[in-house]
Design a protein around this motif. Structure first.
Motif, short mmCIF file in Angstrom:
data_model
loop_
_atom_site.label_atom_id
_atom_site.label_comp_id
_atom_site.label_asym_id
_atom_site.label_seq_id
_atom_site.Cartn_x
_atom_site.Cartn_y
_atom_site.Cartn_z
N UNK B 143 0.71 -1.22 0.13
CA UNK B 143 -0.05 0.02 0.10
C UNK B 143 0.95 1.20 0.07
N UNK B 144 0.18 2.48 -0.47
CA UNK B 144 0.80 3.60 -0.34
C UNK B 144 1.27 3.94 0.90
N UNK B 145 2.58 4.18 1.36
CA UNK B 145 3.15 4.35 2.67
C UNK B 145 2.37 5.16 3.43
N UNK B 146 2.26 6.59 3.03
CA UNK B 146 1.72 7.51 3.87
C UNK B 146 0.33 7.21 4.39
N UNK B 147 -0.42 6.42 3.39
CA UNK B 147 -1.82 6.03 3.82
C UNK B 147 -1.83 4.93 4.88
N UNK B 148 -1.04 4.00 4.39
CA UNK B 148 -0.80 2.88 5.36
C UNK B 148 -0.31 3.33 6.80
N UNK B 149 0.41 4.15 6.63
CA UNK B 149 1.00 4.60 8.20
C UNK B 149 -0.27 5.25 8.96
N UNK B 150 -0.76 6.22 8.30
CA UNK B 150 -1.78 6.75 9.14
C UNK B 150 -2.94 5.71 9.70
N UNK B 151 -3.14 4.81 8.81
CA UNK B 151 -4.22 3.65 9.19
C UNK B 151 -3.55 2.90 10.20
N UNK B 152 -2.28 2.45 10.20
CA UNK B 152 -1.54 1.99 11.20
C UNK B 152 -1.75 2.56 12.67
N UNK B 153 -1.65 3.82 12.52
CA UNK B 153 -1.53 4.62 13.78
C UNK B 153 -2.96 4.48 14.38
N UNK B 154 -3.99 4.77 13.77
CA UNK B 154 -5.38 4.50 14.24
C UNK B 154 -5.42 3.23 14.80
N UNK B 155 -5.06 2.21 14.29
CA UNK B 155 -5.16 1.01 14.85
C UNK B 155 -4.46 0.61 16.31
N UNK B 156 -3.58 1.50 16.50
CA UNK B 156 -2.75 1.43 17.83
C UNK B 156 -3.97 1.86 18.95
N UNK B 157 -4.89 2.68 18.54
CA UNK B 157 -5.72 3.19 19.59
C UNK B 157 -6.68 2.29 19.85
#
Lengths: 298, 298
Positions: B143-157
């Motif tokens: 996946x596009x890195x920035x988008x994946x990163x943003x979603x990964x951050x949300x998944x930590x909450x």
């Protein structure tokens, strides 16, 4: 006491489909004049009775639009490897411009593996991941026919799509999601709801246009629609021997501004869109072929 | 009178990035042990000063994670055809597992043409149309890195993502839209807003999580956020020599439940995601290679 007349204008999918087919016939004739008569090959596997009526309708529509159509059937026991080989043969055959994979397929054949094996330039059903990606990128591409048809219907209405609040109910890969990014590409503000959405009604009531593609008769009722909104019903369900959509027609027709019937709404436009993809695919292949050979002229 | 403390928990992107990099290092070591040390090639064209710091940071992070990294620079006057030839060479080179195309590119080089020329299995930036399409299809994909990163951050909450109402502000092809598909794939109800949206605030205030990726400092203020919501700020802007996001930090921190800072939020997770894509790409290539050669054993 008088009968209450439905408020919604009922959208005539057959007329929209006929208009698209007339444009397709013109383009097909132009392509034929250049030696590139569009030609579709339909691939059915196993028990074809379920899809037979559907295939015959495609064939009739194709021939009416000047698109050659060949229906091929393969036996139930054909392996995935054999089918991929067959598709690769069609990919390499310059006389074939578009490949349709009829569903249902036998249980041992994963549909995605076949869709990925179709060359993106011959992907008239718009199912290859690259076709989907190109839509996201707003490139000219072969879009999934049902999604493109639903959006084309909305575009016939006197609505400004830029900034329009749109709710899509259903997030399938071949209908809901492609509608969402087609509408995003046109400048709409899009919300996608599905079976995990807490309150579909909250989102549908806020929308100027609602697309429904779930497969549940009566799912959308009049109280879920903003007065005057456009409602595009993509569901196809059999209830008591009758074909109905996902919309409770009577209650929604009293509230909506526009509403597609089922049958006679999105369906006829979908088949016309398949033919439009066929001529577009043929033109893309012609240009690709000319580009490739132009290079040897240097 | 005491200073008011910000209510939002400030998300530590550096810590999340470090955790991902530790997992990447383990996987890279495993791959190395099987003769497949992941190796990235970065391609810069023309005036590379703008991206130099960025490339050097990627290199440092790669090497820290056990991923080999080679930075290549080509002169400003390199033609599109030459660059595509170079990329095809990298596609065919078994020692190269991932290709990064550094931006900015010279004006005569359309970035999309280069992105499409990278083989999908080596597309560690997740920019190829097929990569995007695979995300829509919910397939394992780069996946596009920035988008994946943003979603990964949300998944930590500690939020249940299924059914979560999410608003994405910004509908770019490489950030906003992929975030929307990724979140849809996880079961969220997603609305995508952009510059044509009539009322962004109406949609953002209804959301449990807001992603902002527009590139306008101060675009999102506290009054646009539902109390307790998660706010992921993907903007990177320079204001008076300082790097800031798209969120008005002070007012949003008083309302939101969680908030990413800029810098130190999405940025470090993005570089870590690039490395994660590098090991994933290497594994996919290893499996592809083994599948291809397994067939000759029969």
């Amino acid at each position: 006491m008088t009968d209450r007349l439905p408020r919604a204008a009922i959208i005539d999918g057959k007329a929209i489909g006929a208009k698209i087919r007339a444009e397709v016939a013109e383009e097909a004739a132009r392509l034929s004049g250049q030696g590139w008569t569009p030609r579709l090959v339909s691939v059915s596997v196993g028990d074809t009775a379920a899809a037979e009526l559907y295939v015959r309708n495609q064939q009739k529509q194709a021939e009416g639009a000047g698109v050659a159509f060949e229906a091929r059937s393969y036996p139930q026991e054909t392996s995935l490897e054999q089918l991929i080989g067959i598709l690769q043969g069609l990919n390499h055959d310059p006389r074939v411009n578009g490949i349709i994979i009829q569903r249902p397929l036998p249980a041992h054949i994963p549909v995605k593996a076949l869709q990925k094996a179709v060359h993106p330039l011959k992907d008239v059903e718009g199912m290859h991941p690259a076709s989907i990606g190109n839509i996201v990128y707003n490139d000219l591409a072969l879009g999934p026919c049902t999604a493109v048809a639903a959006v084309e219907i909305l575009k016939t209405l006197p609505l400004k799509i830029e900034g329009l609040d749109v709710t899509v109910i259903g997030h399938s890969e071949i209908v809901g999601k492609p509608i969402a990014f087609l509408m995003m590409g046109l400048g709409a503000t899009v919300t996608v709801c599905h079976h995990m959405t807490r309150s579909v009604a909250m989102h549908s009531r806020a929308a100027d246009a609602v697309f429904v593609a779930v497969g549940k008769p009566g799912l959308v009722t009049g109280d879920m629609i903003k007065p005057g909104a456009a409602v595009i019903d993509i569901g196809i369900n059999r209830v008591d021997g009758k074909t109905v959509g996902d919309v409770d027609f009577a209650s929604v027709a009293e509230v909506a501004g526009w509403l597609t019937p089922v049958p006679g709404g999105v369906g006829p436009v979908t088949v016309a869109t398949l033919m439009k993809n066929a001529v577009l695919a043929t033109r893309l292949q012609m240009e690709h072929y000319r580009d490739a050979y132009a290079k040897t002229d240097i």
